[in-house]
Design a protein around this motif. Structure first.
Motif, PDB file in Angstrom:
ATOM      1  N   THR A   9       0.854  -1.197   0.000  1.00  0.00           N
ATOM      2  CA  THR A   9       0.000   0.000   0.000  1.00  0.00           C
ATOM      3  C   THR A   9       0.891   1.249   0.000  1.00  0.00           C
ATOM      4  O   THR A   9       1.921   1.287   0.680  1.00  0.00           O
ATOM      5  N   MET A  62      -6.781   3.572   0.796  1.00  0.00           N
ATOM      6  CA  MET A  62      -6.703   2.441   1.715  1.00  0.00           C
ATOM      7  C   MET A  62      -7.426   2.718   3.034  1.00  0.00           C
ATOM      8  O   MET A  62      -7.651   1.794   3.819  1.00  0.00           O
ATOM      9  N   SER A  63      -7.795   3.978   3.267  1.00  0.00           N
ATOM     10  CA  SER A  63      -8.488   4.279   4.524  1.00  0.00           C
ATOM     11  C   SER A  63      -9.987   3.991   4.429  1.00  0.00           C
ATOM     12  O   SER A  63     -10.713   4.145   5.399  1.00  0.00           O
ATOM     13  N   VAL A  68     -11.343  -0.821  -0.295  1.00  0.00           N
ATOM     14  CA  VAL A  68     -10.257  -1.810  -0.141  1.00  0.00           C
ATOM     15  C   VAL A  68     -10.785  -3.220  -0.416  1.00  0.00           C
ATOM     16  O   VAL A  68     -10.129  -4.028  -1.090  1.00  0.00           O
ATOM     17  N   ASN A  87       1.804  -3.192   4.558  1.00  0.00           N
ATOM     18  CA  ASN A  87       1.003  -2.003   4.848  1.00  0.00           C
ATOM     19  C   ASN A  87       1.940  -0.835   5.104  1.00  0.00           C
ATOM     20  O   ASN A  87       2.453  -0.657   6.209  1.00  0.00           O
ATOM     21  N   THR A 112      -6.410   7.206   8.456  1.00  0.00           N
ATOM     22  CA  THR A 112      -5.538   6.823   7.339  1.00  0.00           C
ATOM     23  C   THR A 112      -4.522   5.783   7.798  1.00  0.00           C
ATOM     24  O   THR A 112      -4.335   4.759   7.133  1.00  0.00           O
ATOM     25  N   SER A 116      -6.017   2.052   7.363  1.00  0.00           N
ATOM     26  CA  SER A 116      -5.473   1.387   6.166  1.00  0.00           C
ATOM     27  C   SER A 116      -5.015  -0.022   6.502  1.00  0.00           C
ATOM     28  O   SER A 116      -5.189  -0.950   5.704  1.00  0.00           O
TER      29      SER A 116
END
Ligand SMILES: NC(=O)c1ccc[n+]([C@@H]2O[C@H](COP(=O)([O-])OP(=O)(O)OC[C@H]3O[C@@H](n4cnc5c(N)ncnc54)[C@H](OP(=O)(O)O)[C@@H]3O)[C@@H](O)[C@H]2O)c1
Length: 245
Positions: A9, A62-63, A68, A87, A112, A116
């Motif tokens: 990510t 990704m948050s 996702v 990550n 975030t 994530s």
């Protein structure tokens, strides 16, 4: 790791970029995400592919859990199951003291950074359990160990990632999924370019190596944990900070 599918990510810049390059060199098929830098991300993927290696860049915030989950389902259809997950995506925040930082900004850093990590784990870990193997490395920070002024949300989010990762490791280790954290100190990237020289030299002058770290140094530790490390290294936070005090 030949043809193993790895999700990284936040791969468009900095530490994530170097992780993508290193894992692609090791033969992995690297799928990486970006948020705002499409041009940089696609240029990196093309650069890696020109070397005969495999990397593919995708936009995904990704948050956001829904995005996702949808993204990871699409990738699995196209490339097969994930063998590993890094990550790395994260933001530092506005650098303001807690009492001067707007509440929504503060929570956006939390969402975030820790969000994530939990989002990708929700999307990917069930599939890793089903295949009885998987490696996960979550990027945290020494800021989460020490608590840095002007970084209250960042520090809190990074220490949350460590304890989350240790708990998850203990839940899923018996199913072949190995979870660890890598905790960098001050590394030369966009994230640290606006931190004052006074702060950097004050922090690093008493460290063992008296310098900032380089992205490749972090990437080589991540690559070790993904490709080479014995699975008995599990539920750990490995610090790479040049010996900061
Ligand atoms: N640099 C350091 O000194 C240091 C020290 C300790 C820990 N870390 C950690 O290491 C990681 C990488 O840091 P860095 O210095 O390489 O940062 P960076 O240069 O600012 O890069 C951050 C990366 O994260 C991506 N990103 C941010 N928010 C995202 C989101 N919501 N969804 C998808 N991607 C997102 C960015 O994508 P775009 O380019 O598209 O915006 C970019 O690829 C972070 O977790 C950071 O906290 C860094």
């Amino acid at each position: 790791m030949e043809n193993k599918v790895v999700l990284v990510t936040g791969g468009s810049r900095g530490i994530g970029r170097s992780i993508c390059e290193t894992l692609a060199e090791r033969g992995c098929t690297v799928i990486f995400t970006y948020l705002s830098n499409e041009e940089k991300a696609q240029a990196l993927a093309a650069e890696i592919r020109e070397k005969g290696q495999k990397a593919f860049a995708y936009y995904c915030d990704m948050s956001d859990l829904k995005s996702v989950v949808a993204f990871s389902a699409k990738i699995r259809k196209e490339y097969g199951n994930f063998d590993a997950l890094v990550n790395n995506a994260g933001i530092l925040g506005d650098g303001k003291p807690f009492l001067m930082s707007a509440d929504d900004h503060w929570w956006n850093v939390m969402k975030t950074n820790i969000g994530s990590v939990t989002n990708t784990c929700r999307a990917v870990v069930p599939q890793m359990i089903a295949q009885k193997k998987g490696r996960i490395v979550n990027i945290t920070s020494v800021s989460g160990q020490k608590g840095n002024p002007g970084q209250s949300a960042y520090s809190a989010s990074k220490s949350a990632i460590v304890t989350f990762s240790k708990a998850l490791a203990k839940e899923v280790g018996r199913f072949g999924v190995v979870v660890n954290c890598v905790s960098p100190g001050l590394i030369e990237t966009d994230m640290t370019k606006n931190i004052s020289n006074e702060y950097v030299s004050a922090r690093s002058q008493f460290s063992a190596l008296t310098r900032k770290g380089e992205v490749q140094e972090v990437a080589s530790l991540v690559s070790y944990l993904i490709c080479d490390a014995p699975e008995y290294i599990v539920a750990q936070e490995l610090t790479i900070d040049g010996g900061l005090v």
